[in-house]
Design an enzyme around this catalytic site. Sequence first.
Site, short mmCIF file in Angstrom:
data_model
loop_
_atom_site.label_atom_id
_atom_site.label_comp_id
_atom_site.label_asym_id
_atom_site.label_seq_id
_atom_site.Cartn_x
_atom_site.Cartn_y
_atom_site.Cartn_z
CB SER A 53 -0.88 -0.02 1.24
OG SER A 53 -1.64 1.14 1.26
N GLY A 54 0.61 2.15 -0.92
CA GLY A 54 1.35 3.41 -1.01
C GLY A 54 2.58 3.30 -1.88
CG ASN A 111 -1.74 5.67 -0.61
OD1 ASN A 111 -1.73 6.88 -0.77
ND2 ASN A 111 -1.89 4.80 -1.58
CB SER A 132 -6.87 1.22 -4.24
OG SER A 132 -6.05 2.09 -4.95
N GLY A 171 -1.47 -4.78 -2.50
CA GLY A 171 -0.24 -5.55 -2.38
C GLY A 171 -0.23 -6.38 -1.11
CD GLU A 178 -3.12 -4.56 3.10
OE1 GLU A 178 -3.86 -5.10 3.95
OE2 GLU A 178 -3.47 -3.61 2.39
N1 LIG Z 1 5.26 8.03 -10.04
C1 LIG Z 1 4.86 8.84 -9.06
N2 LIG Z 1 5.18 10.14 -9.09
C2 LIG Z 1 4.79 10.96 -8.10
N3 LIG Z 1 4.11 10.56 -7.01
C3 LIG Z 1 3.78 9.26 -6.93
C4 LIG Z 1 4.12 8.34 -7.95
N4 LIG Z 1 3.65 7.13 -7.58
C5 LIG Z 1 3.02 7.30 -6.39
N5 LIG Z 1 3.09 8.58 -6.01
C6 LIG Z 1 2.56 9.16 -4.74
O1 LIG Z 1 2.29 8.14 -3.86
C7 LIG Z 1 0.96 8.11 -3.45
C8 LIG Z 1 0.48 6.69 -3.31
O2 LIG Z 1 0.42 6.08 -4.57
P1 LIG Z 1 -0.75 5.07 -4.96
O3 LIG Z 1 -2.03 5.54 -4.49
O4 LIG Z 1 -0.58 4.78 -6.39
O5 LIG Z 1 -0.34 3.83 -4.12
P2 LIG Z 1 -0.97 2.38 -4.21
O6 LIG Z 1 0.17 1.44 -4.44
O7 LIG Z 1 -2.06 2.34 -5.17
O8 LIG Z 1 -1.49 2.19 -2.75
P3 LIG Z 1 -2.76 1.35 -2.25
O9 LIG Z 1 -2.40 -0.08 -2.33
O10 LIG Z 1 -2.94 1.83 -0.89
O11 LIG Z 1 -3.84 1.73 -3.15
C9 LIG Z 1 0.22 8.87 -4.51
O12 LIG Z 1 -0.92 9.48 -3.99
C10 LIG Z 1 1.27 9.86 -4.97
O13 LIG Z 1 1.24 10.97 -4.13
MG LIG Z 2 -4.04 2.21 -5.08
#
Ligand SMILES: Nc1ncnc2c1ncn2[C@@H]1O[C@H](COP(=O)(O)OP(=O)(O)OP(=O)(O)O)[C@@H](O)[C@H]1O
Ligand SMILES: [Mg+2]
Length: 1107
Positions: free
Chosen positions: A107-108, A157, A161, A387, A389
């Site tokens: 996550s994040g 995060n 999601s 992912g 956890e």
């Molecule tokens: N390539 C990137 N460039 C800039 N910021 C990023 C990038 N990837 C992620 N981030 C930052 O990290 C935060 C978390 O990313 P994201 O929501 O895609 O995570 P996730 O893997 O989908 O987490 P989860 O499993 O909780 O949904 C985003 O809100 C953004 O601020």
């Molecule tokens: Mg996500």
Amino acid sequence: MEVKTSLLDNMIGVGDMVLLEPLSEESFIENLKKRFDHNEIYTYIGSVVISMNPYKSLSIYSAEKVEEYRNRNFYELSPHIYALADEAYRSLRHQDKDQCILITGESGAGKTEASKFVMSYVAAVCGKGQEVNKVKEQLLQSNPVLEAFGNAKTVRNDNSSRFGKYMDIEFDFKGDPLGGVISNYLLEKSRVVKQPRGERNFHIFYQLLSGASDDMLKKLKLDRDFSKYNYLSLDSATVNGLDDAASFRTVRNAMQIVGFMEDEVQSILELIAAVLKLGNIEFKPESRVNGFDESRVKDKNDLKEMCELLGIEQSVLERAFSFRTVEAKMEKVSTTLNVAQAYYARDALAKNLYSRLFTWLVNRINESIKAQTKTRKKVMGVLDIYGFEIFEDNSFEQFIINYCNEKLQQIFIELTLREEQEEYIREGIEWTNIEYFNNAIICDLIENNKNGILAMLDEECLRPGTVTDETFLDKLNTVCAEHQHFESRLSKNSKFLTDHSLPHNCFRIQHYAGKVLYRVEGFVDKNNDLLYRDLSQAMYKANHNLIKLLFPEGNPAKVNLKRPPTAGFQFRASVGTLMKNLLTKNPNYIRCIKPNDKKAAHIFTDSLVCHQVRYLGLMENVRVRRAGYAFRQAYEPCLERYKMLCKQTWPHWKGPAREGVEVLLSDLQVPAEEFAYGRSKIFIRNPRTLFFLEEKRRQCLEDLAALIQKIYRGWKCRTHFLLLKKSQVVVAAWYRRFAQQKKYQKIRCSALVVQSFIRGWKARKLLRELKHKKRCEEAVTTISAYWHGTQARWELRRLKKEAWNKHAVSVIWAAWLGTKVRREYRKFFRANAGKKIYDFTIQRIIQKYYLGLKKTMPSMSPIDKSWSTCPYGFLDGTHQELRRIFHLWRCKKYRSQFTEEKKATYEEKLAASELFKDKKALYPSSVSQPFKGDYVEITKNPKYQKLNSLVEDKVLLADVVSKINRANGKGTPRIFLLTKKCLVLADQKTGQVKASVPLPDLSSVFVSTQNDGFFALKLREGATSAAKGDYLLSSDRLIEIITKLYCTGAASAERNQIKIDISDEFLVQFKQDKVCVKFIQGTPKNSNSVSCKRKNNRLLEVSVPSP
Ligand SMILES: Nc1ncnc2c1ncn2[C@@H]1O[C@H](COP(=O)(O)OP(=O)(O)OP(=O)(O)O)[C@@H](O)[C@H]1O
Ligand SMILES: [Mg+2]
């Protein structure tokens, strides 16, 4: 020439982990860190992309970057997510291979962001056009909608999601997007009712309360204050950098683009409001006779508002919170709910309501983005799933999530190996078996139909009798005790009896990514996921279309006693389908890594990254990739890159690329075991060899660069020298020219000065001579002029004297002759000439007078009074006589033109003048009007045919007149006919004769002096026609009527002339009475028209407008 680049150019660390030398966890992490510090967030493991979350926006996603990566080979440029997206899109388009992009990470780590970058890249490079753009826009805009409803702030995060998402984007044969299908996995619905510390509920709740207008909130019966709602945790209601109000507008806009109707959006928001209201419902115990407590709703206001919002009957829902009906084999038993159960029911309803709404939303979006054609489609799937956890406290959700990740890891290993194997076979290279950890055994522990953990859980949930989380753990302890990846304190495996890190109510699984401790509490409940039937029935009864749709099982007509499938079962089934789906596609991996726990840029926590590298199995990934050959490259780019290392291949190799590479490698004496020749690629076993080649290339490039520099410098100096030389010649030429020019100018100037001096001197000399000459000439002229003058004066004096003498003689002679003539003339003139001259003069004057008169003659009009003034006083009498004669002659001429008819008319006009001129004020207006006689066209008008036939003689006058009624002074229209013998009065409409008066019976006619048309016909006393009395009539054509009457009367010889009496007061005999008709000047009130009023029996007063 196109410049070929490579991933190996300007590399920070190594761009592909496969090339890492030596390969160890430390070097792996060191490499990631080095690249991360230089903002190189992407690194490859072969074709797998590792993505580090930068936690800051980088300028590597611009349109220019898209163009840079478009249609380039994967290893051509530095690692980027766009390279993977481009590779996937190109193989989908050109090789007709369905693709899937699997994005994993904790996550994040940036999975959702990565999925969005992939989608936006594909949207940017695929076709364009109105329809295609609409599809793209809908696909992209589905993200904000799903994020609003499915994402929430967590400690890890801010936009986490809370559901798994798999999206199939469908393309046509050209690679243009047609539509898509989204599948969602296990929404974390427990968040709706409770959020851990520092976390928030789903975004949409906060977005609605912050962004909706006051009106909308009123409609939804909501308050803007978050603190009013129990389901919204307060400690982190606002998130830094997140503008909920703006996001609400974005979501509404996205919903509109995706195709949601206004009423659908309204229904969705009503449901959201209902969930918030539901959270506020509280219960209190109420004692029953049987000693049990029964729950009752405490404050019914929220319940009422919620029921109003959803159109539910309040009593039905209220009852559902107090009672529970259990149906079994045709029997219905109703049991009461205590307060705890009521709260459980309330929360279960809220969770179900929200999760079903979410599933409905996904289906609704699918309906909108569904491809419209039925033709075969190419598919690119993007999987953004939670992912792996590992929390301190892991429950059912983590178990399910980690199970899903196990499955993904399994297909990752399978597909990576399979692909590797397939490539070796394709390239004709001998396959050496690769050792790797296969996690199938863990998957089996969880999903085995007979004794898998999920199957055990289902069995427990369905088993009659008391079922608790503990009985479930007992079961696991007996069934899974021997499994090498299962650990529990109470299992029959004595190994863990003394393991204090393992609490009694927990079990631990050794996942491929690490050991995870699960607490069994809530497993059974969460797996059951039960919603009391009374509640679903209450929902179904709602007068709200969307709610009805979400709770179909509440339909009493479809009562199903079968238990709904458990959450675990459903998840296992959907993961199974997903896996099958993924296995049919070509996989592309993005492994997301989170650099730190602080959501901060520039911080790289080694331990955290190391943990992720381990559980994502990245080291294994590299090892698998390197197990055979670490590096491979097609022959052409390989030759192109290293051809400078061998004389035969540099600068151009004429033969096939493979032979070139062979020559090259043998020339470099690379050991044969270090490489293998494939069909289209060269395979290099060790990165060392590649780096040897790279190093050699670098040195060679340096030498080449030095050579190029040397040649270039030589060329540059030579060109510079030549240029200088050329310039010097030019400058010298210009200078010489300039110096010569200056010298010449100087000489020329001097010559001119000398010349001018000489010329001046010469001129002055000449001038002097000329002046002298001129003076001499002038002297001569003056002298001669004086001399001539003197001579001339002498001569003049002489001549004058001579002339004087001559003139005196002639004057004396002339005087004498004059005297003589005058004497003669006097004698002669007195005798004759005086009279003749007088006559002649008079004649001349008269002649001139007549000629002048001729020119100033007036016109021939008899009324023209002009006549020139007499120029000579003695001719005054003649002048007046001539005027009279001319006028008479002119009148005669005028008269001679008259026809008989016209003559008669003029005679009448003359008669009228004699009768009325200066006597009646109406007369002047009649002079210009011709006397037409017949105004009603008596002979032509069929209406008067009979009347015409009754009259024997020729009609002299026919007109409509008003017969004045003595009683009221009003007029009645009558036809007035005049013949030679009589006058007739007839009805205007019918033509019927009202009175016929022979002219002899008419003695006189009375008219006034004024501007009116009244006239009275006075009849002779005793005449037969006088029986009815006199007639008082009125007509605008009075002058014509009276004149005609007078003339006709005068023409007849038989009788006396008709007398015309003009006075402003006369007597009229009406039968017996005599009435006086008096004319007065009208008052200003009624002065516009003539009016006749009866004043009394003897007086009729006619008021005439004053002139
Ligand atoms: N390539 C990137 N460039 C800039 N910021 C990023 C990038 N990837 C992620 N981030 C930052 O990290 C935060 C978390 O990313 P994201 O929501 O895609 O995570 P996730 O893997 O989908 O987490 P989860 O499993 O909780 O949904 C985003 O809100 C953004 O601020
Ligand atoms: Mg996500």
